[in-house]
Design an enzyme around this catalytic site. Structure first.
Site, PDB file in Angstrom:
ATOM      1  N   ALA A 143     -34.265 -22.657   8.684  1.00  0.00           N
ATOM      2  CA  ALA A 143     -33.923 -23.137  10.020  1.00  0.00           C
ATOM      3  C   ALA A 143     -34.816 -22.430  11.008  1.00  0.00           C
ATOM      4  CB  ALA A 143     -32.468 -22.842  10.349  1.00  0.00           C
ATOM      5  N   GLY A 171     -33.900 -21.443  14.344  1.00  0.00           N
ATOM      6  CA  GLY A 171     -32.775 -21.435  15.272  1.00  0.00           C
ATOM      7  C   GLY A 171     -33.087 -20.779  16.603  1.00  0.00           C
ATOM      8  N   PHE A 195     -32.080 -17.884  17.741  1.00  0.00           N
ATOM      9  CA  PHE A 195     -32.410 -16.471  17.640  1.00  0.00           C
ATOM     10  C   PHE A 195     -33.796 -16.270  17.049  1.00  0.00           C
ATOM     11  CE2 PHE A 195     -27.712 -16.228  17.398  1.00  0.00           C
ATOM     12  CZ  PHE A 195     -27.503 -15.443  18.522  1.00  0.00           C
ATOM     13  N   GLY A 196     -34.254 -17.258  16.271  1.00  0.00           N
ATOM     14  CA  GLY A 196     -35.519 -17.130  15.579  1.00  0.00           C
ATOM     15  C   GLY A 196     -35.442 -17.807  14.230  1.00  0.00           C
ATOM     16  N   PRO A 197     -36.516 -17.748  13.452  1.00  0.00           N
ATOM     17  CA  PRO A 197     -36.518 -18.452  12.166  1.00  0.00           C
ATOM     18  C   PRO A 197     -35.630 -17.780  11.116  1.00  0.00           C
ATOM     19  CG  PRO A 197     -38.552 -17.242  12.475  1.00  0.00           C
ATOM     20  CD  PRO A 197     -37.788 -17.104  13.753  1.00  0.00           C
ATOM     21  N   VAL A 198     -35.123 -18.583  10.195  1.00  0.00           N
ATOM     22  CA  VAL A 198     -34.337 -18.080   9.074  1.00  0.00           C
ATOM     23  C   VAL A 198     -35.027 -18.521   7.793  1.00  0.00           C
ATOM     24  CG1 VAL A 198     -32.066 -18.003   8.012  1.00  0.00           C
ATOM     25  CG2 VAL A 198     -32.274 -18.507  10.451  1.00  0.00           C
ATOM     26  N   LYS A 252     -32.998 -13.498   8.517  1.00  0.00           N
ATOM     27  CA  LYS A 252     -32.997 -13.993   9.885  1.00  0.00           C
ATOM     28  C   LYS A 252     -33.832 -13.062  10.749  1.00  0.00           C
ATOM     29  CE  LYS A 252     -29.607 -16.455  12.350  1.00  0.00           C
ATOM     30  NZ  LYS A 252     -28.463 -17.185  11.847  1.00  0.00           N
ATOM     31  N   ASP A 260     -21.495 -17.585  20.291  1.00  0.00           N
ATOM     32  CA  ASP A 260     -22.230 -18.793  19.889  1.00  0.00           C
ATOM     33  C   ASP A 260     -21.433 -19.542  18.822  1.00  0.00           C
ATOM     34  OD1 ASP A 260     -24.240 -20.620  20.088  1.00  0.00           O
ATOM     35  OD2 ASP A 260     -25.647 -19.521  18.816  1.00  0.00           O
TER      36      ASP A 260
END
Ligand code: NAG
Ligand code: NAG
Ligand code: NAG
Ligand code: NAG
Ligand code: NAG
Ligand code: NAG
Ligand code: NAG
Ligand code: NAG
Ligand code: NAG
Ligand code: NAG
Ligand code: NAG
Ligand code: NAG
Length: 856
Positions: A556, A558, A560-563, A577, A701
């Site tokens: 993902a 997202g 917050f950043g990539p996962v 994450k 969130d």
């Protein structure tokens, strides 16, 4: 030169013999003059020029043999303009067919035939320019065929005078503008074909009611706008083709009797395909052809389709269906064409497909099928495409045997084995091998290895062998390129670690961001794994676990950043994450916070497994959740849009013994009991964060994509506490939450900071999603526009009509009273004023009160 002279003499003599008997100003004269001037070559035509014209094939005269009433001169190589005083003088002419010639223009006296002409066929010529409004003179015209010419401009409004017109065929021209409303006067129309023009605008108001006899309507390949309801009321319609236009809205209106052929492909139809089901008066057994491909339809397939037992052609490809299993087709025994490409299908290919003995074309490409290719009746099969799935095993033998006799087959991007040797490597290249960029591999490397040993010796075979070895190497590269992590692969990758000192800084890219890990030596940056403190993992292990944070491992991208997904040595399956946007926290503070979060354990929380501080980047490592997240499972998204972590179709794990993982978790979501279980689990997690931790942890969130299902299908909330580590500088942005889940107080300046009650609001939205099956925003809320899920459901609950919002998928799987009660709980949670919302502890209690009884 000499030959040309000779042949024109020949034409001249052949032509003039009959002319002797022809008196000027007779029909015979006009016809032969016409042929002469249009360059008819008698020696290549069927006409016997010595016989009287009325005896010619294609010429029909009245009883007195005086007047020509029909002239069929198709495909005679006639060219140029039709001159005046030729066929325009045939005062009794009823049928004129000049199709398949090279004629470029009409004589002006032709319009004088208005009182007699019933059929005018000018198709397949080189006519161009506007269609004169004189066409309105043809008051008795029944058939007008101008197809395949180069007519341009509008259809003249005078068409309204053609009250006897039955066939209007003007396809394949350059006509433009919209259909003139005057056409509604042509009440006798049986067939309209306007396809392949440049028409735009909508069909005139009252279209459906105007043509009680219309059987065939083809508007394909234009720029028409409108809705399926424009066609309501066509009492006799059997064939409807509006493919390749810009029609929108629901497809429901189209399904009316007595339609046999429906082609709505390549439009912009939206909404749930199951709406069709609600028009229960439609007689499915008439349907022969259904093409809904390349629209934007969503929703689950309706079972009525299975009643269409005369259906021969079914194409649902390229829509926005949610993930679902193979539709029911076992009754469609006449099916010849089945195209379900790009329809988000999961699970295995239905064995019902083996009932389809007439099947000629089968396209199941670009889905998420797993398992084996079932047995297929191959008697008529000509085309098969199962590419871009996750199929495994061997290609079944009868199919394999048939392949060399088929027109097209494609098995690439699967994990299929081919155990036959009668194919050229080039064939295998195209039908079995994926390209470097995508996954997974298609053919089994073992097979090629075996071939290299058995065929050694022969020169020709050697050449093949060489290319096969190349293939094999390619395959292995591919396999590595793909970086599908089975545990076996992971253990191989340990060797990565043995490389001394991988030096940074490292830079990685995703579609939305670039992030940099400013570390000098990957081997010297520790990764903390809470439960395994002795394992001494480093950033180098993270690199190898994620194939250098390869896009292929991206789960993902997202907020917050990539996962990323990875396997740490020892088979620890993790989601990695990266909290990209930096933070004002010092390394020490961040580490302390992550250690604290690592100690927070609850059966309904996704455990933080560990972390790594790589330069500025804080990397959180979580247990990998086998069964995906709620947003995916509930709504799913069109293929190729990677906005959520799509773990739901994951089947690449080694089998684990509990047998639960990945088996039809989508199916389970169709019961009230399971949805209630998710609601309660999520509520427990939040209640624990709010009331069981000191100081309380506000999630900030809460949304469906933060709720995961673990391998036991237990709901688990993820991402708690991250907002803090994410950094104060960006806190405002984060606290704004995700669209659809933002409580009203956040848009008011005075009271905009996150509280436990803002989490409660988010939970209320999830509850609504669970019960209605609809997305928080931009879904299809019946009878409402520009509204959110919250406003829609709250409106219904207030009116005591909550039950109408219940997802049809769970209706009947439990007590409707309980579901309505759950909507009321959601109503409380989404109250405008935070103080009116219950606490998570209270919500757990309320949800327990409506827990469905478990029958043993
Ligand atoms: C007429 O047709 C014949 C037979 O197809 C051909 O040989 C001849 O060249 C044609 N003449 C002209 C003038 O096109
Ligand atoms: C029409 O004319 C073109 C050249 O303009 C020629 O190639 C073609 O064969 C002709 N078609 C017929 C049916 O005579
Ligand atoms: C016009 O002629 C073409 C070619 O001969 C034929 O296919 C078509 O059916 C005819 N059109 C009508 C309306 O009869
Ligand atoms: C059709 O007509 C347009 C002008 O109206 C012209 O530009 C074009 O070349 C024509 N096409 C053919 C195939 O005759
Ligand atoms: C239809 O197309 C013409 C140009 O071909 C354009 O001027 C007109 O605005 C269009 N009408 C609609 C309703 O899109
Ligand atoms: C509908 O029209 C399109 C474009 O001409 C064509 O490709 C398609 O085959 C037609 N569908 C049917 C059912 O005839
Ligand atoms: C449903 O189908 C019937 C019969 O075909 C038709 O008369 C009716 O208009 C359709 N209703 C809707 C809402 O499309
Ligand atoms: C539906 O259509 C089929 C075939 O045309 C016909 O035999 C049958 O009687 C129809 N059923 C109804 C309910 O109208
Ligand atoms: C499929 O056919 C069987 C047997 O003819 C019948 O019992 C069943 O109702 C049919 N299913 C559907 C959905 O029409
Ligand atoms: C299946 O339908 C899609 C979308 O219309 C199309 O692109 C594809 O060519 C079709 N496949 C076959 C084998 O006809
Ligand atoms: C491919 O399928 C075989 C079984 O046919 C399985 O053993 C192997 O693990 C699969 N490979 C991948 C990468 O999934
Ligand atoms: C095949 O499985 C892998 C791993 O489970 C998954 O990432 C991928 O999306 C699947 N491919 C398709 C086409 O469903």
């Amino acid at each position: 030169m000499g030959f040309g002279f000779f042949s024109s003499v020949l034409v001249f003599t052949l032509f003039f013999r009959p002319l002797v008997s022809q008196q000027p100003n007779t029909d015979e004269f006009f016809v032969s003059d016409f042929f002469k001037k249009m360059g008819l070559n008698y020696s290549s035509s069927v006409f016997d020029s010595s016989a009287p014209i009325c005896s010619w094939e294609g010429v029909l005269c009245d009883d007195q043999e005086e007047n020509v009433i029909g002239l069929v001169a198709s495909g005679l190589g006639l060219s140029g303009f039709i001159p005046d005083s030729t066929i325009g003088k045939l005062g009794k002419l009823q049928t004129l067919d000049l199709s398949n010639n090279n004629i470029t223009g009409l004589s002006s006296d032709l319009w004088g035939l208005g009182s007699t002409l019933k059929t005018l066929n000018l198709s397949n010529n080189h006519f161009s320019g506007f269609l004169p409004s004189n066409i309105g003179n043809f008051g008795v015209l029944e058939n007008l065929d101008l197809s395949n010419n180069n007519f341009s401009g509008d259809i003249p409004a005078s068409i309204s005078s053609l009250s006897n017109l039955q066939v209007l065929k003007i396809d394949r021209n350059e006509f433009s503008g919209s259909i003139p409303p005057g056409i509604l006067n042509c009440k006798s129309l049986v067939s309209i074909d306007l396809s392949y023009n440049q028409f735009n605008g909508t069909v005139p108001d009252g279209f459906g009611a105007a043509f009680p006899k219309l059987r065939t309507l083809n508007l394909a390949e234009n720029g028409f706008h409108g809705r399926s309801s424009d066609f309501l009321g066509l009492k006799s319609i059997a064939y409807l083709n509006i493919s390749g236009n810009m029609f929108q809205g629901s497809v429901m209106g189209v399904f009316q009797e007595p339609l046999e052929v429906i082609d709505l492909s390549r439009n912009q139809f939206q909404g749930h395909i199951s709406q069709v089901h609600f028009n229960s008066s439609f007689n499915w057994s008439r349907l022969v052809y259904l093409d809904l491909s390349a629209n934007e339809l969503s929703g689950v397939f309706f079972q009525d389709l299975n009643q269409a037992k005369n259906l021969k052609h079914l194409n649902l490809a390229g829509n926005r269906f949610p993930e679902q299993e193979f539709p029911q087709i076992e009754n469609l025994s006449n099916l010849e064409y089945l195209n379900l490409s790009r329809t988000s299908l999961t699970g295995s290919i239905s064995t019902a497909i083996s009932q389809l003995g007439e099947l000629t074309v089968l396209d199941l490409s670009e889905n998420h099928f797993t398992g084996r290719i079932p047995f297929l009746r191959t008697d008529n099969l000509q085309v098969i495409d199962v590419s871009q799935n996750n199929l495994t095993g061997e290609i079944p033998f009868p199919l394999l045997e048939k392949l060399p006799h088929m027109k097209k087959f494609n098995f690439s991007y699967n994990n299929l084995t081919l155990c036959a040797s009668n194919f050229k490597p080039e064939t295998l290249q195209t039908a079995f091998i994926g390209s470097q960029d995508s996954c997974p591999i298609a053919a089994n490397p073992d097979l090629f290895r075996r071939k290299t040993t058995t065929h050694k010796g022969l020169k020709l075979s050697l050449a093949i062998t060489v290319s096969i070895v190349c293939l094999l190497v390619g395959l292995l590269c591919l396999a590595f390129g793909c970086r599908r992590k089975t545990r076996r692969w992971a253990s191989k990758q340990l060797s990565f670690k043995e490389e001394p000192n991988i030096s940074g800084p490292f830079s990685f890219q995703t579609d939305s961001t670039t992030w940099v890990a400013d570390v000098k030596h990957a081997n010297s940056v520790p990764v903390v794994i809470f439960e395994k403190p002795l394992l001494n993992f480093t950033f180098a292990d993270l690199l190898s676990a994620t194939s250098h944070f390869d896009r292929g491992t991206l789960l993902a991208d997202g907020r917050f950043g990539p996962v990323y997904r990875g396997f740490l040595p020892g088979g620890i399956h993790v989601a990695v994450k990266v909290l990209v946007h930096g933070s004002t926290m010092t390394d020490h503070e961040a580490a302390k916070e992550l250690e604290y979060l690592g100690r927070i354990k609850h059966p309904n929380l996704v455990p933080l497994t560990g972390y790594c501080l790589a330069g500025d980047q804080r990397i959180a490592i979580y247990d990998y959740m086998e069964n995906g997240n709620l947003q995916n499972l509930l709504h799913d998204l069109p293929l190729g849009v990677q906005t959520t972590e799509d773990w739901s179709t994951d089947t690449w794990e080694e089998d684990n013994n509990n047998g639960i993982q990945n088996v039809g978790s989508e199916g389970l979501l169709t019961t009230w009991r399971f949805r209630h279980k998710i609601a309660l689990g999520t509520a427990r997690a939040l209640s624990f964060l709010h009331h069981g931790c000191s100081p309380p942890i506000i999630h900030r969130d809460v949304k469906a994509s933060s709720v995961y299902l673990d391998s036991n299908l237990e709901p688990r909330l993820s991402d708690f506490g991250l907002a803090k580590i994410f950094g104060n500088g960006l806190e405002d942005e984060i606290s704004r939450g995700s669209p659809g889940y933002v409580p009203p107080e956040f848009s008011q300046a005075e009271d905009g900071s996150p509280t436990p009650k803002s989490d409660v609001y988010g939970f209320g939205v999830i509850l609504f999603e669970l019960i209605t099956g609809k997305k928080p925003i931009a879904d299809d809320y019946p009878e409402e526009k520009d509204i959110t899920l919250v406003n829609w459901v709250r409106g219904l609950v207030r009116k005591n009509q909550g039950s109408s919002a219940i997802d049809p998928k769970i209706r009947g799987t439990g007590s409707e009273t309980q579901m309505e009660e759950a909507l009321r709980i959601g109503y409380l949670c989404t109250a405008d004023h935070p103080w009116k919302r219950p606490s998570m502890q209270q919500i757990v209690g309320l949800l327990k009160d409506i827990e469905p009884v478990v029958h043993p």
